[in-house]
Scaffold this motif. Sequence first.
Motif, PDB file in Angstrom:
ATOM      1  N   TRP A 250      17.482 -70.531 -15.128  1.00 22.49           N
ATOM      2  CA  TRP A 250      17.797 -71.961 -14.935  1.00 22.49           C
ATOM      3  C   TRP A 250      19.311 -72.187 -14.927  1.00 22.49           C
ATOM      4  O   TRP A 250      19.800 -73.026 -14.174  1.00 22.49           O
ATOM      5  N   SER A 273      11.949 -72.389  -6.571  1.00 22.23           N
ATOM      6  CA  SER A 273      12.654 -73.242  -7.530  1.00 22.23           C
ATOM      7  C   SER A 273      13.672 -74.102  -6.795  1.00 22.23           C
ATOM      8  O   SER A 273      14.091 -73.779  -5.692  1.00 22.23           O
ATOM      9  N   TYR A 276      16.879 -80.495  -9.244  1.00 25.44           N
ATOM     10  CA  TYR A 276      16.740 -81.933  -9.000  1.00 25.44           C
ATOM     11  C   TYR A 276      17.967 -82.618  -9.598  1.00 25.44           C
ATOM     12  O   TYR A 276      18.159 -82.621 -10.823  1.00 25.44           O
ATOM     13  N   TYR A 291       5.286 -86.009 -17.037  1.00 27.41           N
ATOM     14  CA  TYR A 291       4.963 -84.781 -17.776  1.00 27.41           C
ATOM     15  C   TYR A 291       3.516 -84.763 -18.279  1.00 27.41           C
ATOM     16  O   TYR A 291       2.910 -83.701 -18.407  1.00 27.41           O
ATOM     17  N   ILE A 298       3.703 -76.722 -11.085  1.00 27.83           N
ATOM     18  CA  ILE A 298       4.973 -76.596 -11.826  1.00 27.83           C
ATOM     19  C   ILE A 298       4.739 -75.797 -13.103  1.00 27.83           C
ATOM     20  O   ILE A 298       3.896 -76.154 -13.924  1.00 27.83           O
ATOM     21  N   THR A 301      10.301 -76.318 -16.255  1.00 27.18           N
ATOM     22  CA  THR A 301      11.395 -77.250 -15.964  1.00 27.18           C
ATOM     23  C   THR A 301      12.375 -77.194 -17.129  1.00 27.18           C
ATOM     24  O   THR A 301      11.959 -77.126 -18.287  1.00 27.18           O
ATOM     25  N   LYS A 302      13.649 -77.197 -16.818  1.00 29.60           N
ATOM     26  CA  LYS A 302      14.663 -77.248 -17.879  1.00 29.60           C
ATOM     27  C   LYS A 302      15.950 -77.827 -17.325  1.00 29.60           C
ATOM     28  O   LYS A 302      16.352 -77.523 -16.207  1.00 29.60           O
ATOM     29  N   LEU A 365      18.081 -81.006 -13.272  1.00 32.08           N
ATOM     30  CA  LEU A 365      16.835 -80.441 -13.795  1.00 32.08           C
ATOM     31  C   LEU A 365      16.348 -79.318 -12.874  1.00 32.08           C
ATOM     32  O   LEU A 365      16.119 -79.542 -11.690  1.00 32.08           O
ATOM     33  N   ILE A 367      13.562 -76.898 -11.569  1.00 35.51           N
ATOM     34  CA  ILE A 367      12.093 -76.896 -11.464  1.00 35.51           C
ATOM     35  C   ILE A 367      11.652 -75.570 -10.858  1.00 35.51           C
ATOM     36  O   ILE A 367      12.127 -75.186  -9.788  1.00 35.51           O
TER      37      ILE A 367
END
Length: 405
Positions: A250, A273, A276, A291, A298, A301-302, A365, A367
Amino acid sequence: MENKKIPITILNGYLGAGKTTLLNHLLNNQVGLKIAVIVNDLSEVNIDAKLIEQGTSVEHIKEEMVELSNGCICCSLRSDLLVGITRLVDSKKYDYIIIESSGVTEPIPVAQTIIMGQTEDGRDLSQLCYIDSMLTVVDALRMKTEFNLGQALEEHGHEHEEHHHDHHHDDEEEKPIAGLLVEQLEFCNIVLLNKTDLVSKEELAIIKSYIKKIQPEATLIETKFGKVPFDQILNTHSFNLKTVANSAGWIQELDGHDHEEAHDHASEYGISSFVYRRKRPFDIKKLGLFYDYLPRSIVRTKGVIWLDINHDYAFMISQAGESMKFEEFGLWLGSRSEEDIQAYLKNSEKLRKNWDEYHDRQTELVIIGIHMDQKEVETMLDNALMTKEELETSWNEYLKIKNAK
């Protein structure tokens, strides 16, 4: 034994991944390495009775320490980790130390103890020992089920299904482990993919692709029953804190690094990936609904997000499978002193480029998904943002309160 720094391997992995089997393999070594292993529970390690040093008293075992005839020792961590390491190093009996971190602890604090800790008499622990490798053992079958990676083999027609995700679990045993598993993968430099015989060849390829998406930099070793050549995991001189701290997928994604080979393999199985990025805050209730009904495509996410509830602080959100973590990340630069703002702007072209009426506030973010429709996910996230009108009202109220102070 000469006075030299002792290498340490920190062994991570969730319960049942195969850490104990690997430890037995290492303790039973006949290559002349005197290894000290610090475990959480000695009763979990099934040491070969023939190896237990003759004359080792029952008291020793009661004290949770077993000495072996090949010069190794296995002891339980009953007190402070720092004290335990210092005693082993100062005894000058051992060539190597392996620390089994608990299956339910994050790896970073253990590393911090070794890198920044001080002994009781004021010595830096980093002068006595060093981290040789940060190793995470992963159960291939558990990986497949925990992240629903089997869906990569399913018909494309199922990919847009949504599932209600209950992120609140009362029963400790029922808590999803995906979040911790990902954290252990993100902060390591060697991944031991164990129990590879329990998944098919194609499933294994998907699991490896997903691991590389989460942790593109680590060495990936496949194994069955935790058996691996010692030279692949001991005395590797492969751990570098700065490299490992920035090696998570990420982070690399946010920085725009593209691992072409890993990307090609991942896309072959529909693993993709994207980042966002938006300069409008999320409505916390709408984001909660996103969520709660997360598309099953998905898996991770982080990132750092801007929320409507607080324009001063950024928040970190981290989701993996059904695990979810949400915490305050720190002040936005725009909420700091004018002196700080000017200093940062002077040194960062990226900040200057993105600076606007809302200063540095934004959402970034990452994804990761399988057979994921990026446009559809972006639309869903866009629908969770405050409207422009809502933001304008909220921002004006925020400035009014701030200026009145």
